[in-house]
Design a protein around this motif. Structure first.
Motif, PDB file in Angstrom:
ATOM      1  N   THR A 107     112.522  59.070   9.103  1.00 20.96           N
ATOM      2  CA  THR A 107     112.794  58.055   8.086  1.00 20.96           C
ATOM      3  C   THR A 107     113.560  56.893   8.691  1.00 20.96           C
ATOM      4  N   GLY A 108     113.686  55.846   7.895  1.00 23.24           N
ATOM      5  CA  GLY A 108     114.535  54.728   8.258  1.00 23.24           C
ATOM      6  C   GLY A 108     113.787  53.534   8.810  1.00 23.24           C
ATOM      7  N   TYR A 109     114.442  52.390   8.689  1.00 26.02           N
ATOM      8  CA  TYR A 109     113.913  51.118   9.175  1.00 26.02           C
ATOM      9  C   TYR A 109     115.031  50.367   9.884  1.00 26.02           C
ATOM     10  N   ALA A 110     114.649  49.522  10.812  1.00 23.19           N
ATOM     11  CA  ALA A 110     115.584  48.587  11.438  1.00 23.19           C
ATOM     12  C   ALA A 110     114.847  47.261  11.571  1.00 23.19           C
ATOM     13  N   PHE A 111     115.413  46.200  11.008  1.00 23.02           N
ATOM     14  CA  PHE A 111     114.813  44.870  11.014  1.00 23.02           C
ATOM     15  C   PHE A 111     115.713  43.897  11.759  1.00 23.02           C
ATOM     16  N   ALA A 112     115.098  42.872  12.310  1.00 23.61           N
ATOM     17  CA  ALA A 112     115.817  41.711  12.836  1.00 23.61           C
ATOM     18  C   ALA A 112     114.863  40.534  12.702  1.00 23.61           C
ATOM     19  N   TYR A 113     115.399  39.330  12.698  1.00 22.16           N
ATOM     20  CA  TYR A 113     114.515  38.167  12.711  1.00 22.16           C
ATOM     21  C   TYR A 113     114.937  37.235  13.833  1.00 22.16           C
ATOM     22  N   PHE A 114     113.962  36.489  14.333  1.00 20.43           N
ATOM     23  CA  PHE A 114     114.157  35.607  15.475  1.00 20.43           C
ATOM     24  C   PHE A 114     113.723  34.191  15.129  1.00 20.43           C
ATOM     25  N   VAL A 115     114.533  33.224  15.536  1.00 23.84           N
ATOM     26  CA  VAL A 115     114.203  31.809  15.439  1.00 23.84           C
ATOM     27  C   VAL A 115     114.575  31.195  16.787  1.00 23.84           C
ATOM     28  N   ASN A 116     113.642  30.505  17.400  1.00 28.38           N
ATOM     29  CA  ASN A 116     113.872  29.891  18.714  1.00 28.38           C
ATOM     30  C   ASN A 116     114.408  30.877  19.751  1.00 28.38           C
ATOM     31  N   GLY A 117     113.901  32.098  19.723  1.00 29.72           N
ATOM     32  CA  GLY A 117     114.291  33.085  20.719  1.00 29.72           C
ATOM     33  C   GLY A 117     115.620  33.759  20.453  1.00 29.72           C
ATOM     34  N   ARG A 118     116.284  33.411  19.365  1.00 34.35           N
ATOM     35  CA  ARG A 118     117.596  33.982  19.067  1.00 34.35           C
ATOM     36  C   ARG A 118     117.470  35.076  18.018  1.00 34.35           C
ATOM     37  N   GLN A 119     118.024  36.225  18.343  1.00 35.48           N
ATOM     38  CA  GLN A 119     117.977  37.364  17.433  1.00 35.48           C
ATOM     39  C   GLN A 119     119.069  37.234  16.380  1.00 35.48           C
ATOM     40  N   ASN A 120     118.712  37.555  15.164  1.00 31.44           N
ATOM     41  CA  ASN A 120     119.660  37.567  14.063  1.00 31.44           C
ATOM     42  C   ASN A 120     119.689  38.957  13.466  1.00 31.44           C
ATOM     43  N   GLY A 121     120.782  39.637  13.706  1.00 36.11           N
ATOM     44  CA  GLY A 121     121.045  40.922  13.113  1.00 36.11           C
ATOM     45  C   GLY A 121     120.196  42.078  13.563  1.00 36.11           C
ATOM     46  N   ILE A 122     120.621  43.194  13.084  1.00 36.85           N
ATOM     47  CA  ILE A 122     119.825  44.410  12.978  1.00 36.85           C
ATOM     48  C   ILE A 122     120.172  44.894  11.586  1.00 36.85           C
ATOM     49  N   PHE A 123     119.178  44.915  10.716  1.00 42.37           N
ATOM     50  CA  PHE A 123     119.408  45.174   9.308  1.00 42.37           C
ATOM     51  C   PHE A 123     118.609  46.373   8.825  1.00 42.37           C
ATOM     52  N   ASN A 124     119.136  47.048   7.799  1.00 46.11           N
ATOM     53  CA  ASN A 124     118.320  48.028   7.097  1.00 46.11           C
ATOM     54  C   ASN A 124     117.492  47.260   6.074  1.00 46.11           C
ATOM     55  N   VAL A 125     116.693  47.938   5.270  1.00 47.31           N
ATOM     56  CA  VAL A 125     115.788  47.267   4.339  1.00 47.31           C
ATOM     57  C   VAL A 125     116.558  46.389   3.360  1.00 47.31           C
ATOM     58  N   GLU A 126     117.588  46.945   2.724  1.00 44.48           N
ATOM     59  CA  GLU A 126     118.333  46.192   1.720  1.00 44.48           C
ATOM     60  C   GLU A 126     118.993  44.962   2.323  1.00 44.48           C
ATOM     61  N   GLU A 127     119.593  45.125   3.484  1.00 47.83           N
ATOM     62  CA  GLU A 127     120.238  43.986   4.149  1.00 47.83           C
ATOM     63  C   GLU A 127     119.216  42.929   4.550  1.00 47.83           C
ATOM     64  N   PHE A 128     118.071  43.378   5.037  1.00 49.97           N
ATOM     65  CA  PHE A 128     117.049  42.425   5.461  1.00 49.97           C
ATOM     66  C   PHE A 128     116.531  41.611   4.276  1.00 49.97           C
ATOM     67  N   MET A 131     118.928  39.073   3.425  1.00 50.34           N
ATOM     68  CA  MET A 131     119.030  38.016   4.451  1.00 50.34           C
ATOM     69  C   MET A 131     117.808  37.098   4.504  1.00 50.34           C
ATOM     70  N   LEU A 132     116.754  37.403   3.779  1.00 53.12           N
ATOM     71  CA  LEU A 132     115.545  36.575   3.848  1.00 53.12           C
ATOM     72  C   LEU A 132     115.788  35.101   3.530  1.00 53.12           C
ATOM     73  N   PRO A 133     116.567  34.765   2.495  1.00 52.59           N
ATOM     74  CA  PRO A 133     116.830  33.335   2.272  1.00 52.59           C
ATOM     75  C   PRO A 133     117.511  32.672   3.473  1.00 52.59           C
ATOM     76  N   GLU A 134     118.394  33.406   4.125  1.00 55.68           N
ATOM     77  CA  GLU A 134     119.058  32.886   5.324  1.00 55.68           C
ATOM     78  C   GLU A 134     118.049  32.697   6.463  1.00 55.68           C
ATOM     79  N   ALA A 135     117.124  33.637   6.605  1.00 56.53           N
ATOM     80  CA  ALA A 135     116.088  33.514   7.639  1.00 56.53           C
ATOM     81  C   ALA A 135     115.228  32.275   7.393  1.00 56.53           C
ATOM     82  N   VAL A 136     114.863  32.046   6.143  1.00 56.01           N
ATOM     83  CA  VAL A 136     114.067  30.867   5.791  1.00 56.01           C
ATOM     84  C   VAL A 136     114.858  29.600   6.098  1.00 56.01           C
ATOM     85  N   ARG A 137     116.142  29.562   5.722  1.00 58.66           N
ATOM     86  CA  ARG A 137     116.985  28.389   6.016  1.00 58.66           C
ATOM     87  C   ARG A 137     117.107  28.164   7.515  1.00 58.66           C
ATOM     88  N   ASP A 138     117.344  29.249   8.265  1.00 56.42           N
ATOM     89  CA  ASP A 138     117.452  29.125   9.725  1.00 56.42           C
ATOM     90  C   ASP A 138     116.177  28.538  10.319  1.00 56.42           C
TER      91      ASP A 138
END
Length: 153
Positions: A107-128, A131-138
């Motif tokens: 079980t379990g998930y680990a998410f992160a998002y990248f913009v311009n090669g920069r990693q943002n976080g390691i998140f579980n589902v709820e945190e990710f 964080m989606l609005p922040e990812a869109v803004r970034d």
């Protein structure tokens, strides 16, 4: 199994440092880069892990990179989530690409998002999801003129 987990954790830490210190220095190099799509993808595929591939890809292409690690048991649920997330990002005009690692963990998930090669976080589902609005803004801050339709291949 313990060795694989330690390797993964080290890869995640290294990707964070790699993305911040190496790729983050020269923003928007893709604009002056004259490499073809195939040449860029060759560079992406030369990376050793899916996290490094996401970092390289988002440095070479103006897209939001999303890394996901999940267990085999979660594949069906993840595919539904991924399709819905992709639909939502497409509606917002955000070009994106998923980089997925399937593990033998139950079980379990680990998410992160990248913009311009920069990693943002390691998140579980709820945190990710939170964080989606922040990812869109970034992404929009880094690529204010990019639109989804300009990147379709």
């Amino acid at each position: 199994m313990k060795f694989k987990k330690q390797t993964l954790v080290l890869s995640l830490i290294a990707a964070s440092v790699f993305g911040t210190n190496t790729y983050g220095q020269n923003k928007n190099t893709y604009k002056s880069d004259s490499l073809t799509y195939e040449a860029k993808m060759k560079k992406v595929n030369a990376e050793r892990t899916f996290i490094f591939k996401a970092a390289r890809y988002t440095k070479l292409f103006p897209e939001l990179g999303i890394t996901v690690m999940h267990g085999r048991k979660n594949t069906e649920d993840f595919n539904i989530f991924k399709d819905r997330l992709s639909t939502k990002l497409t509606e917002k005009g955000i070009p994106h690409k998923f980089f997925i690692e399937i593990t033998d963990e139950k079980t379990g998930y680990a998410f992160a998002y990248f913009v311009n090669g920069r990693q943002n976080g390691i998140f579980n589902v709820e945190e990710f999801v939170a964080m989606l609005p922040e990812a869109v803004r970034d992404f929009r801050k880094a690529h204010p003129k990019e639109k989804l339709q300009t990147l379709e291949r």
